[in-house]
Design an enzyme around this catalytic site. Sequence first.
Site, PDB file in Angstrom:
ATOM      1  N   PHE A  42      13.655 -35.037 -49.986  1.00  0.00           N
ATOM      2  CA  PHE A  42      13.526 -34.051 -48.919  1.00  0.00           C
ATOM      3  C   PHE A  42      12.567 -34.530 -47.836  1.00  0.00           C
ATOM      4  O   PHE A  42      11.568 -35.191 -48.139  1.00  0.00           O
ATOM      5  CB  PHE A  42      13.006 -32.718 -49.481  1.00  0.00           C
ATOM      6  CG  PHE A  42      13.908 -32.161 -50.544  1.00  0.00           C
ATOM      7  CD1 PHE A  42      14.985 -31.334 -50.205  1.00  0.00           C
ATOM      8  CD2 PHE A  42      13.706 -32.479 -51.885  1.00  0.00           C
ATOM      9  CE1 PHE A  42      15.836 -30.849 -51.198  1.00  0.00           C
ATOM     10  CE2 PHE A  42      14.553 -31.995 -52.868  1.00  0.00           C
ATOM     11  CZ  PHE A  42      15.622 -31.180 -52.528  1.00  0.00           C
TER      12      PHE A  42
ATOM     13  N   HIS B   1      15.666 -45.117 -39.422  1.00  0.00           N
ATOM     14  CA  HIS B   1      15.629 -44.974 -40.878  1.00  0.00           C
ATOM     15  C   HIS B   1      16.699 -43.968 -41.305  1.00  0.00           C
ATOM     16  O   HIS B   1      16.705 -42.823 -40.858  1.00  0.00           O
ATOM     17  CB  HIS B   1      14.235 -44.505 -41.302  1.00  0.00           C
ATOM     18  CG  HIS B   1      14.013 -44.487 -42.773  1.00  0.00           C
ATOM     19  ND1 HIS B   1      13.683 -45.620 -43.494  1.00  0.00           N
ATOM     20  CD2 HIS B   1      14.067 -43.469 -43.672  1.00  0.00           C
ATOM     21  CE1 HIS B   1      13.541 -45.294 -44.770  1.00  0.00           C
ATOM     22  NE2 HIS B   1      13.771 -43.996 -44.913  1.00  0.00           N
TER      23      HIS B   1
ATOM     24  N   MET C 212      21.427 -39.920 -49.806  1.00  0.00           N
ATOM     25  CA  MET C 212      21.101 -39.266 -51.082  1.00  0.00           C
ATOM     26  C   MET C 212      22.374 -38.814 -51.783  1.00  0.00           C
ATOM     27  O   MET C 212      23.291 -38.319 -51.139  1.00  0.00           O
ATOM     28  CB  MET C 212      20.227 -38.032 -50.825  1.00  0.00           C
ATOM     29  CG  MET C 212      18.969 -38.321 -50.047  1.00  0.00           C
ATOM     30  SD  MET C 212      18.055 -36.806 -49.753  1.00  0.00           S
ATOM     31  CE  MET C 212      16.749 -37.410 -48.691  1.00  0.00           C
TER      32      MET C 212
ATOM     33  N   SER D 290      13.119 -41.122 -38.938  1.00  0.00           N
ATOM     34  CA  SER D 290      14.124 -40.827 -39.959  1.00  0.00           C
ATOM     35  C   SER D 290      15.107 -39.777 -39.449  1.00  0.00           C
ATOM     36  O   SER D 290      14.717 -38.654 -39.093  1.00  0.00           O
ATOM     37  CB  SER D 290      13.453 -40.317 -41.238  1.00  0.00           C
ATOM     38  OG  SER D 290      14.438 -39.801 -42.106  1.00  0.00           O
TER      39      SER D 290
ATOM     40  N   HIS E 190      18.068 -46.464 -46.399  1.00  0.00           N
ATOM     41  CA  HIS E 190      17.315 -46.194 -47.627  1.00  0.00           C
ATOM     42  C   HIS E 190      18.251 -45.481 -48.606  1.00  0.00           C
ATOM     43  O   HIS E 190      18.578 -44.313 -48.421  1.00  0.00           O
ATOM     44  CB  HIS E 190      16.104 -45.308 -47.257  1.00  0.00           C
ATOM     45  CG  HIS E 190      15.273 -44.878 -48.405  1.00  0.00           C
ATOM     46  ND1 HIS E 190      14.283 -43.920 -48.285  1.00  0.00           N
ATOM     47  CD2 HIS E 190      15.246 -45.251 -49.710  1.00  0.00           C
ATOM     48  CE1 HIS E 190      13.687 -43.731 -49.449  1.00  0.00           C
ATOM     49  NE2 HIS E 190      14.263 -44.509 -50.336  1.00  0.00           N
TER      50      HIS E 190
ATOM     51  N   ASP F 260      18.539 -42.102 -44.420  1.00  0.00           N
ATOM     52  CA  ASP F 260      18.348 -41.722 -45.821  1.00  0.00           C
ATOM     53  C   ASP F 260      19.649 -41.272 -46.471  1.00  0.00           C
ATOM     54  O   ASP F 260      20.185 -40.221 -46.119  1.00  0.00           O
ATOM     55  CB  ASP F 260      17.348 -40.567 -45.903  1.00  0.00           C
ATOM     56  CG  ASP F 260      15.935 -41.011 -45.579  1.00  0.00           C
ATOM     57  OD1 ASP F 260      15.452 -41.940 -46.242  1.00  0.00           O
ATOM     58  OD2 ASP F 260      15.321 -40.409 -44.674  1.00  0.00           O
TER      59      ASP F 260
ATOM     60  N   MET G 299       7.096 -44.916 -51.357  1.00  0.00           N
ATOM     61  CA  MET G 299       7.341 -43.480 -51.151  1.00  0.00           C
ATOM     62  C   MET G 299       6.017 -42.730 -51.219  1.00  0.00           C
ATOM     63  O   MET G 299       5.322 -42.777 -52.235  1.00  0.00           O
ATOM     64  CB  MET G 299       8.301 -42.934 -52.214  1.00  0.00           C
ATOM     65  CG  MET G 299       9.726 -43.479 -52.147  1.00  0.00           C
ATOM     66  SD  MET G 299      10.554 -43.261 -50.543  1.00  0.00           S
ATOM     67  CE  MET G 299      10.465 -41.479 -50.311  1.00  0.00           C
TER      68      MET G 299
ATOM     69  N   MET H 209      18.996 -43.645 -51.796  1.00  0.00           N
ATOM     70  CA  MET H 209      18.456 -42.884 -52.932  1.00  0.00           C
ATOM     71  C   MET H 209      19.652 -42.483 -53.784  1.00  0.00           C
ATOM     72  O   MET H 209      20.032 -41.307 -53.845  1.00  0.00           O
ATOM     73  CB  MET H 209      17.670 -41.668 -52.415  1.00  0.00           C
ATOM     74  CG  MET H 209      16.313 -42.046 -51.848  1.00  0.00           C
ATOM     75  SD  MET H 209      15.614 -40.783 -50.771  1.00  0.00           S
ATOM     76  CE  MET H 209      16.361 -41.280 -49.222  1.00  0.00           C
TER      77      MET H 209
ATOM     78  N   ASP I 215       6.965 -44.192 -46.446  1.00  0.00           N
ATOM     79  CA  ASP I 215       8.016 -43.200 -46.224  1.00  0.00           C
ATOM     80  C   ASP I 215       7.645 -41.836 -46.807  1.00  0.00           C
ATOM     81  O   ASP I 215       7.610 -41.663 -48.020  1.00  0.00           O
ATOM     82  CB  ASP I 215       9.322 -43.709 -46.858  1.00  0.00           C
ATOM     83  CG  ASP I 215      10.511 -42.848 -46.477  1.00  0.00           C
ATOM     84  OD1 ASP I 215      10.357 -41.936 -45.641  1.00  0.00           O
ATOM     85  OD2 ASP I 215      11.606 -43.096 -47.030  1.00  0.00           O
TER      86      ASP I 215
HETATM   87  C1  DX5 Z   1      12.584 -38.594 -48.226  1.00  0.00           C
HETATM   88  C2  DX5 Z   1      13.101 -39.594 -47.233  1.00  0.00           C
HETATM   89  C3  DX5 Z   1      12.258 -39.753 -46.027  1.00  0.00           C
HETATM   90  C4  DX5 Z   1      12.177 -38.526 -45.156  1.00  0.00           C
HETATM   91  C5  DX5 Z   1      10.871 -38.550 -44.441  1.00  0.00           C
HETATM   92  O1  DX5 Z   1      13.294 -38.689 -49.399  1.00  0.00           O
HETATM   93  O2  DX5 Z   1      13.198 -40.877 -47.839  1.00  0.00           O
HETATM   94  O3  DX5 Z   1      12.692 -40.859 -45.242  1.00  0.00           O
HETATM   95  O4  DX5 Z   1      13.208 -38.442 -44.225  1.00  0.00           O
HETATM   96  O5  DX5 Z   1      10.728 -37.370 -43.772  1.00  0.00           O
HETATM   97  P1  DX5 Z   1       9.316 -36.840 -43.304  1.00  0.00           P
HETATM   98  O6  DX5 Z   1       8.779 -37.854 -42.335  1.00  0.00           O
HETATM   99  O7  DX5 Z   1       9.643 -35.534 -42.661  1.00  0.00           O
HETATM  100  O8  DX5 Z   1       8.432 -36.706 -44.506  1.00  0.00           O
HETATM  101 ZN    ZN Z   2      13.573 -42.672 -46.538  1.00  0.00          ZN
END
Ligand code: DX5
Ligand code: ZN
Length: 238
Positions: free
Chosen positions: A165, A55, A59, A30, A88, A57, A159, A90, A197
Amino acid sequence: MSQLSHINCKIIKKNTPLYQIDPMSIIAPSLLAANFLKLGEACAMLNESEAEYFHLDVMDGSFVPNISFGLPVIEQIRKATSKVCDVHLMIVQPEKYIAAFKKAGADILTVHYEACPNLLDTLAQIKAQGMKAGVAINPDTDVSVLAPFIKEIDLVCVMSVYPGFGGQKFIEPTYEKVKALKQIITNAHATTLIEIDGGVDLNNAATLVKAGADVLVAGTTVFKAADPIAMIASLKQA
Ligand code: DX5
Ligand code: ZN
């Protein structure tokens, strides 16, 4: 080789249990945990590694209490990596941005179940753009809600932390959730991949794969490792 070939390869594995082509899981580092001043180096590391997905993310500060990065960053990442771009979202109202993320270079576009009142419509729109359609579920959402749609979902992102985060602690009941989801997929004769994830590391990776996980997302574990390429290889062997 097309960017989607890794996804298809995994699907072949799932349909041919006696002749596993790729017995190892797909690793999806990620970007969230990378050094944002050195994104080029992160892409170069990933390209050299055994990871199949990147990956990404996104947000919006509304669906989750944090803001990360968006389209312009993904556009640049797309140019710098040959890996599958696993985006992904969010965000609220993800259906508004499907075409934009396709244009930016997404191969897999994952929306949250909790953000999609018309999930089937949204999945159909993602596929119509030529992307694989993913659905993410929050830790408090039961996997059974996905049963009616499972044949339309290419990937379920379970999740294992509350979204928003990186660097959070893995939520243990995820194992049972993965097993239940695997059962739903098997019962429906679907080819849906299970992605985990949040908080994935060498302590939980093997148990997750045994429970039915196909794709392991790892941010902190990969990017904060002394040797990220070796860490990706170790996660893959788990
Ligand atoms: C959280 C994200 C994850 C995050 C995972 O909201 O969707 O993809 O980056 O990070 P780690 O592996 O550090 O938990
Ligand atoms: Zn993610």
